[in-house]
Write an enzyme that holds these catalytic residues in place. Structure first.
Site: not given
Length: 458
Positions: A3, A25, A131
């Protein structure tokens, strides 16, 4: 792609042929202009830059290019824990208890390192992952367990400060205090590890409602079903350790990740079955094999698709070349004769005229028998007879008999390669132009005959 960012497999090249496989990334292009996402991305880079532990994915570099930020990090060749759990469920095999405990021990070791990390002045960085979930636990092909994605980490060095009451992280792996918008610390990560352990042993999700709101309410109540009612192979001691990590009250939980990891390690010793990274690697191998098989199939389909595209391109090129060649021809006979090309079989003489060829004489005039397959008879018109005949032949001489029978098809001769002997230019196309030229030729022939025959005075 996720996302917030997308990850690439890349190769870092150095001096003297030095090469290293890395992962890049990069922030998604449509998010690169949003300051909030860039701030969270830089938070991850700043936090991860401090981490140098075997159970945490290492970050090598951070940069900006093509108007977007990217992080160069360690490449993990293996699978994530989510894929591992789903594969065991798909093959209807329970997750081994010892391997599940060892994976959680390795997670606790990485979290303990991050939670207790200090800066150069000896002050704690107060890093909290916030997370922790199966997709963020990577397992290498050698059985190493690594924590990744500190994008929501809370630390003293954080650029993007969290606002009070804002819920961050995946709803199914929140702690009750995080779901209520309270203060978040290291005990939140411990609760998330307890959820991961429960789901590995139960083979299903712990907190999963029909909507996000229902999921958050389930987390807030922290009602945990008995794992032994779902999986009777789980020892009572393991359930006791797990429930302590999943307590609603943070003060009643393990206060440090190393305490939770130590309790699981002691339990493994009492279970009496040896387990190591080699056993975890065996769980990853089927997933890697299946993934490599899918990649080979995709490569084959890609190669076949490329060959088909090249073949279609060649056919297209040939058709284009044929169209150009046919359109460039300006002499009679450049268009191929095809029986099936006539619009009306009963009016084929008119079709021949439309293609620039004079219609042959009728059957009564020539006595020819026009049969299917006898293409030579179709060419018996005055112009083609003159082109094929020798100088001594007359205009009305019959063409030589065809060597093929009525049932054999023989392609017509290429008239375009023969230069007509007429002193005037042949018309390019059209029935009217050809008739006019023929009339001029007849008039000239008649005048010449009258002149040499003595009908007119010299």
């Amino acid at each position: 792609a996720g996302g917030m960012a997308e990850v690439y497999r890349a190769e870092s090249a150095g001096l003297e042929g030095f090469k290293k496989i890395v992962a890049i990334k990069r922030v998604l292009p449509h998010l690169s202009e949003k300051k909030q996402f860039i701030g969270m991305f830089l938070d991850e880079a700043r936090v991860s830059a401090h981490l140098s532990h075997s159970n945490c994915v290492q970050v090598f570099d951070i940069g900006v290019g093509d108007n977007t930020y990217f992080i160069v990090m360690e490449y993990v060749d293996g699978a994530d824990l989510k894929g591992l759990i789903e594969h065991r469920r798909k093959v209807s095999q329970p997750f081994p208890i010892e391997e599940a405990c060892l994976i959680c021990v390795r997670i606790c070791e990485g979290l303990a390192y991050a939670h207790e990390l200090v800066d150069g002045k000896g002050e704690s960085l107060n890093i909290v992952h916030r997370d922790m979930s199966p997709p963020n636990v990577l397992i290498t092909r050698h059985g190493e367990v690594k924590i990744v994605d500190f994008g929501l980490a809370k630390a003293n060095s954080q650029l993007e400060h969290s606002e009070p009451g804002i819920i961050k992280g995946k709803f199914s792996y929140l702690s009750p205090e995080a779901a209520k918008g309270g203060i978040v610390d290291a005990r939140t990560d411990i609760f998330a590890v307890g959820i991961i352990l429960w789901e590995m042993l139960a083979g299903r999700r712990l907190f999963m409602g029909e909507s996000d709101l229902e999921t958050v309410r389930m987390v807030q109540s922290a009602r945990v079903p008995s794992i032994r009612e779902i999986n009777r192979a789980v020892p009572a001691e393991l359930e006791e350790v797990m429930l302590k990590a999943l307590t609603e009250d943070p003060d009643a939980r393990y206060q440090r990740a190393r305490d939770f990891g130590t309790a699981l390690n002691q339990l493994l010793f009492r279970l009496g079955r040896s387990v190591s990274s080699f056993d975890i690697a065996q769980l990853v191998e089927p997933i890697r094999t299946e993934r490599e098989h899918k990649k080979r199939l995709q490569r084959r389909q890609s190669i076949i698709g490329t060959l088909i595209d090249e073949a279609m391109l060649e056919f297209t090129s040939l058709e284009s070349g044929a169209d150009r060649k046919s359109s460039a021809g300006s002499v009679v006979g450049s268009l191929p004769l095809e029986i099936g090309g006539f619009n009306a079989p009963n009016d084929w003489a008119q079709d021949l005229g439309n293609m620039g060829l004079a219609a042959p004489r009728s059957r009564k005039q020539s006595g020819d028998a026009f049969e299917i397959g006898n293409l030579a008879a179709l060419e018996d018109d005055p112009l083609s007879a003159r082109i094929r005949s020798s100088p001594g032949d007359t205009e009305d001489s019959e063409p030589p008999p065809s060597s093929s029978g009525p049932s054999s098809l023989e392609p017509p001769p290429q008239l375009s390669s023969v230069k007509p002997p007429e002193p005037f230019p042949l018309p390019k196309s059209g029935k009217g132009g050809f008739v006019a030229a023929l009339l001029v030729f007849v008039l000239l022939a008649a005048g010449a005959g009258a002149y040499f025959g003595g009908f007119v005075g010299h």
